[in-house]
Design a protein around this motif. Structure first.
Motif, short mmCIF file in Angstrom:
data_model
loop_
_atom_site.label_atom_id
_atom_site.label_comp_id
_atom_site.label_asym_id
_atom_site.label_seq_id
_atom_site.Cartn_x
_atom_site.Cartn_y
_atom_site.Cartn_z
N ARG A 153 43.99 38.04 31.75
CA ARG A 153 43.09 39.07 31.20
C ARG A 153 42.55 39.98 32.30
O ARG A 153 41.60 40.72 32.11
CB ARG A 153 41.93 38.40 30.44
N PRO A 179 42.88 32.73 33.23
CA PRO A 179 41.99 33.90 33.12
C PRO A 179 42.59 35.17 33.75
O PRO A 179 42.25 36.27 33.32
CB PRO A 179 40.72 33.50 33.88
N GLN A 203 37.78 36.66 36.57
CA GLN A 203 36.90 36.52 35.40
C GLN A 203 35.88 35.41 35.63
O GLN A 203 34.90 35.32 34.92
CB GLN A 203 37.71 36.13 34.14
N ASN A 204 36.18 34.51 36.55
CA ASN A 204 35.32 33.34 36.79
C ASN A 204 35.12 33.18 38.28
O ASN A 204 35.99 33.55 39.07
CB ASN A 204 35.98 32.05 36.29
#
Ligand code: FAQ
Length: 311
Positions: free
Chosen positions: A140, A137, A217-218
């Motif tokens: 990104r 991730p 992102q997480n």
């Protein structure tokens, strides 16, 4: 109530645009990235030590060549990441200084010892496996240089993960003593691998802001869950037992329920009190001190070359 400049910045992030080095950014965004990228770089560099410990004792020439290549890849990752952090206005010397004085962190995982050859397989399988789960991730991530550095790093980590699994797949088909060595490695590396994702979400101080900025992102717990879901079937395939009595498939959520790592141990390790913290930092400080003559030589050469140019 954000300043107009900051609101425009957040709108660009929300629209999925990348932020590039010379563009305006909030000071907190810059600081967060310097912290995370430099800690990531330090992890790659310190991360060479546990595996480097086994290069001279690899069981075959082929395994030795593979391990050498892997450890050299980690050095390369560290260098790309230091470069990415430098684009934010911090010098490499400052980052090294922060590592050597104990101010900057590096991943908790590298403060555990590598006691047997099976540990080399376990690191590839579990530690690189966790690293990939976290880093895919990050390709990104909103900050361009960090996101781009991750692309090549993730490809190399995939090779690392495969080689680790391959070491173990071979050993579990060996003698009972070899299989027991693999189980022992899993018993010791399982919980520290889960800790790599960071504290649970309710204790993660940086997650909310880092996710709003799309640096992360997480959440830590989301990635930890994905890692467990991916890895348990692989342990089954190897005929190993994951050392967690609470581990259980949960059909309703389509994932495993699992126990919590010992968070007290985690916070001790990141405070500098893990089994190998002093040894790891000692090795890095020694490498820095031993390289002083070389840095001085380079600087003297640069001065002379400059004088020759201007003479
Ligand atoms: N170890 O608020 P959060 C590799 C610290 S992979 C040490 O959740 P954040 C490849 C955290 O810094 C390993 N410290 O923090 C390889 C913060 O303290 P601070 C490297 C940890 O940043 C494989 C505090 O706890 N990968 O090297 C750890 O939002 C094999 C509060 O935590 C990366 O660095 C930990 N495990 O989330 C190499 C990935 N967890 O800074 C060789 C990039 C947390 O305020 C061989 N980093 N802390 O003093 C990240 O994704 C994030 O920074 C997290 C932590 C997820 C690690």
């Amino acid at each position: 109530d954000m300043e107009p400049q900051e609101r425009a910045f957040q709108e660009r992030i929300d629209a999925g645009q990348k932020i590039e080095p010379k563009e305006w950014m909030p000071e907190g965004y810059r600081k967060t990235l310097v912290r995370q990228i430099s800690q990531h770089a330090h992890s790659e560099i310190v991360g060479q030590l546990p595996e480097g410990n086994w290069i001279t004792r690899a069981p075959t020439l082929e395994r030795k060549a593979i391990l050498l290549a892997k450890v050299q890849d980690e050095a390369g990752h560290g260098l790309y990441l230091y470069c990415a952090a430098e684009t934010l206005g911090i010098s490499r010397d400052e980052m090294y200084e922060q590592l050597h004085c104990g101010k900057a962190k590096y991943s908790s995982i590298f403060n555990y010892p590598t006691l047997s050859w099976a540990d080399i397989g376990a690191i590839g399988w579990l530690v690189d496996g966790a690293a990939i789960m976290n880093q895919v991730p990050l390709q990104r991530c909103s900050y361009g240089p960090y996101a781009r550095a991750m692309v090549r790093i993730c490809k190399e980590e995939s090779f690392h993960q495969r080689q680790g699994f391959d070491v173990l797949a071979k050993m579990v088909k060996g003698t009972p003593a070899q299989k027991a060595m693999v189980q022992d490695a899993l018993d010791r590396w399982w919980w520290p691998s889960l800790m790599m994702f960071g504290p649970s979400d309710d204790a993660s101080v940086h997650s909310a802001q880092s996710m709003a900025w799309k640096i992360k992102q997480n959440s830590n717990d989301e990635l930890r869950q994905k890692f467990v879901d991916q890895t348990v079937p692989q342990a089954d395939y190897l005929g190993l037992t994951v050392p967690d009595p609470e581990l259980k498939w949960n059909e309703a959520k389509g994932g495993y329920d699992f126990g919590q790592p010992d968070w007290k141990e985690f916070f001790e390790v990141i405070a500098g009190n893990g089994p190998c913290n002093a040894e790891r930092l000692g090795a890095r400080r020694k490498a820095w001190d031993d390289g002083a003559w070389f840095r001085e030589g380079l600087a003297a050469h640069a001065t002379k070359a400059e004088q020759r140019r201007t003479a």
